[in-house]
Write a protein that holds these residues in place. Structure first.
Motif, PDB file in Angstrom:
ATOM      1  N   LEU A  19       0.831  -1.190   0.000  1.00  0.00           N
ATOM      2  CA  LEU A  19       0.000   0.000   0.000  1.00  0.00           C
ATOM      3  C   LEU A  19       0.864   1.238   0.000  1.00  0.00           C
ATOM      4  N   ILE A  20       0.415   2.282  -0.742  1.00  0.00           N
ATOM      5  CA  ILE A  20       1.096   3.574  -0.722  1.00  0.00           C
ATOM      6  C   ILE A  20       0.043   4.648  -0.560  1.00  0.00           C
ATOM      7  N   GLN A  27      -4.916   8.440   2.578  1.00  0.00           N
ATOM      8  CA  GLN A  27      -5.589   7.296   1.979  1.00  0.00           C
ATOM      9  C   GLN A  27      -4.539   6.437   1.289  1.00  0.00           C
ATOM     10  N   VAL A  28      -4.751   5.144   1.295  1.00  0.00           N
ATOM     11  CA  VAL A  28      -3.764   4.258   0.692  1.00  0.00           C
ATOM     12  C   VAL A  28      -4.419   3.409  -0.385  1.00  0.00           C
ATOM     13  N   VAL A  29      -3.593   2.931  -1.306  1.00  0.00           N
ATOM     14  CA  VAL A  29      -4.095   2.109  -2.391  1.00  0.00           C
ATOM     15  C   VAL A  29      -3.081   1.006  -2.663  1.00  0.00           C
ATOM     16  N   ASP A  30      -3.566  -0.115  -3.091  1.00  0.00           N
ATOM     17  CA  ASP A  30      -2.732  -1.272  -3.377  1.00  0.00           C
ATOM     18  C   ASP A  30      -1.832  -0.952  -4.574  1.00  0.00           C
ATOM     19  N   THR A  31      -0.525  -1.034  -4.362  1.00  0.00           N
ATOM     20  CA  THR A  31       0.402  -0.723  -5.456  1.00  0.00           C
ATOM     21  C   THR A  31       0.266  -1.705  -6.601  1.00  0.00           C
ATOM     22  N   ARG A  32      -0.158  -2.925  -6.303  1.00  0.00           N
ATOM     23  CA  ARG A  32      -0.326  -3.906  -7.377  1.00  0.00           C
ATOM     24  C   ARG A  32      -1.438  -3.476  -8.332  1.00  0.00           C
ATOM     25  N   PHE A  88       3.548   6.552 -11.199  1.00  0.00           N
ATOM     26  CA  PHE A  88       5.002   6.486 -11.347  1.00  0.00           C
ATOM     27  C   PHE A  88       5.637   5.788 -10.153  1.00  0.00           C
ATOM     28  N   MET A  89       5.135   6.078  -8.951  1.00  0.00           N
ATOM     29  CA  MET A  89       5.704   5.467  -7.752  1.00  0.00           C
ATOM     30  C   MET A  89       5.442   3.970  -7.706  1.00  0.00           C
ATOM     31  N   ALA A  90       4.325   3.556  -8.263  1.00  0.00           N
ATOM     32  CA  ALA A  90       4.003   2.132  -8.257  1.00  0.00           C
ATOM     33  C   ALA A  90       4.675   1.379  -9.402  1.00  0.00           C
ATOM     34  N   ILE A  93       9.286  -1.536 -13.579  1.00  0.00           N
ATOM     35  CA  ILE A  93       9.580  -2.177 -14.853  1.00  0.00           C
ATOM     36  C   ILE A  93      10.503  -3.373 -14.671  1.00  0.00           C
ATOM     37  N   ALA A  94      11.517  -3.209 -13.837  1.00  0.00           N
ATOM     38  CA  ALA A  94      12.472  -4.301 -13.624  1.00  0.00           C
ATOM     39  C   ALA A  94      11.812  -5.510 -12.987  1.00  0.00           C
ATOM     40  N   GLY A  95      10.790  -5.270 -12.178  1.00  0.00           N
ATOM     41  CA  GLY A  95      10.123  -6.372 -11.493  1.00  0.00           C
ATOM     42  C   GLY A  95       8.914  -6.910 -12.222  1.00  0.00           C
ATOM     43  N   ASP A  96       8.664  -6.468 -13.437  1.00  0.00           N
ATOM     44  CA  ASP A  96       7.505  -6.912 -14.216  1.00  0.00           C
ATOM     45  C   ASP A  96       7.793  -8.284 -14.817  1.00  0.00           C
TER      46      ASP A  96
END
Length: 372
Positions: A19-20, A27-32, A88-90, A93-96
């Protein structure tokens, strides 16, 4: 309440770790989910741009290009509900894990149309993903994304029909409108002469005949044109067109709507629409017409008109759409150069050919001018 399963517990813990904050209210949202939104936003916007370039440089269609451009801008506006900074924060690319996954088909585009088809699929899939995953964020613009997706479906339809119509009517330049004649023998003789003169399209337009005789005349023309390069259309009557096996039907503004006519003539039948304004021509593109007749250009010897939109309208339509356009109304060999000067290279005529001393020779003369 039953205890949570190990899978549910693990998912909840994973979600809490991804979450970020979205805004100053913490408020937070799932980065996924944000990664999904980011990837599909890029996919959809990029796909629309690829489509736009095809419409602009390959199809050379200002109207459809503008429609696509407006869709792209509308999508960007709808996506503003999620701040770009959060996307952008979520972004990772390297982890895709899907970054290196490709298929052989993705690496091959044998035709420019293959690029177009693939891009439409990419946009539709991307919009559906955005629509579904934004629901988990309670995003207010989700219904508007659904509306945009349907607009993409409509654009795809218009582009597909325009391309198909260009292919079917690629060589069609001269369209001759005729009635059922005084008798069958007269009709047969005239039709044969027009076919031998390489007339591209023939339309049976007769307000006098009852349904039975009209169908008989239509079947006669169909039998004569079958196997030739001449296409056969029936004016006003989708039912007669279907029963006679005609290539299509031509409709006026006050006739049956195109949607209903399509149900009768089927997906293989061509449908033309008479238009008397730029707005009507653009509507015909959206409705799925295969060609438009534009006019009246000049006073006609076979039909009376109250107004004459003329060459100015023809020029406007020819500049805006790439759907086949036929100029109609009072066109003869003397004013044909004015028609061609608008950028329109297709004409529908009646009296200029049928009232000539030698109709087939006059038709050939028209063809020479149109193909010059």
């Amino acid at each position: 309440m039953p205890p949570a399963s190990p899978l549910q517990s693990a998912a909840k813990l994973h979600q809490q770790q991804d979450l970020i904050p979205v805004d100053s209210d913490s408020q937070v949202v799932d980065t996924r989910v944000l990664r999904i939104v980011d990837a599909n936003a890029n996919r959809s916007l990029e796909g629309l741009r690829v489509i736009e370039e095809y419409l602009r440089f390959v199809l050379d269609d200002p109207h459809l290009t503008e429609c696509c451009k407006q869709l792209r801008h509308n999508l960007a506006d709808r996506l503003s509900v999620i701040p770009a900074s959060q996307r952008f924060m979520a972004r990772d690319i390297a982890g895709d894990v899907g970054r290196e996954i490709t298929t052989e088909q993705e690496q091959k585009r044998p035709l420019t149309e293959s690029v177009l088809v693939a891009s439409f699929q990419r946009v539709k899939q991307g919009l559906r993903c955005l629509e579904e995953y934004l629901k988990t964020l309670n995003a207010p613009n989700t219904p508007q994304l659904e509306s945009l997706r349907y607009e993409v479906y409509e654009l795809e339809k218009s582009v597909g029909i325009t391309f198909h119509s260009q292919q079917r009517l690629s060589d069609a330049r001269l369209y001759v409108l005729m009635d059922g004649g005084d008798n069958e023998q007269q009709l047969i003789s005239l039709t044969q002469r027009l076919i031998s003169a390489d007339v591209d399209m023939i339309q049976l337009r007769d307000k006098r005949l009852e349904d039975g005789p009209l169908l008989e005349r239509a079947r006669l023309i169909r039998n004569l044109t079958a196997g030739s390069s001449t296409l056969f259309f029936v004016n006003d009557r989708p039912d007669i067109a279907r029963l006679s096996g005609a290539d299509g039907v031509h409709l006026g503004q006050s006739d049956m709507c195109l949607h209903d006519a399509r149900k009768i003539v089927g997906t293989e039948g061509l449908i033309g629409i008479s238009t008397h304004s730029l707005e009507q021509a653009l509507q015909a593109v959206g409705d799925g017409a295969n060609y438009v007749g534009v006019g009246p250009i000049f006073p006609s010897t076979t039909k009376n008109f109250d107004t004459f939109p003329g060459l100015e309208l023809l020029n406007s339509v020819a500049l805006q759409i790439s759907l086949p356009v036929f100029a109609i109304g009072g066109i003869d060999q003397h004013n044909l150069p004015q028609v061609l000067g608008t950028g329109c290279s297709r004409v529908a005529v009646s009296g200029a050919v049928l009232q000539a001393d030698d109709p087939d020779r006059m038709a050939q003369a028209f063809q020479l001018q149109l193909q010059a």
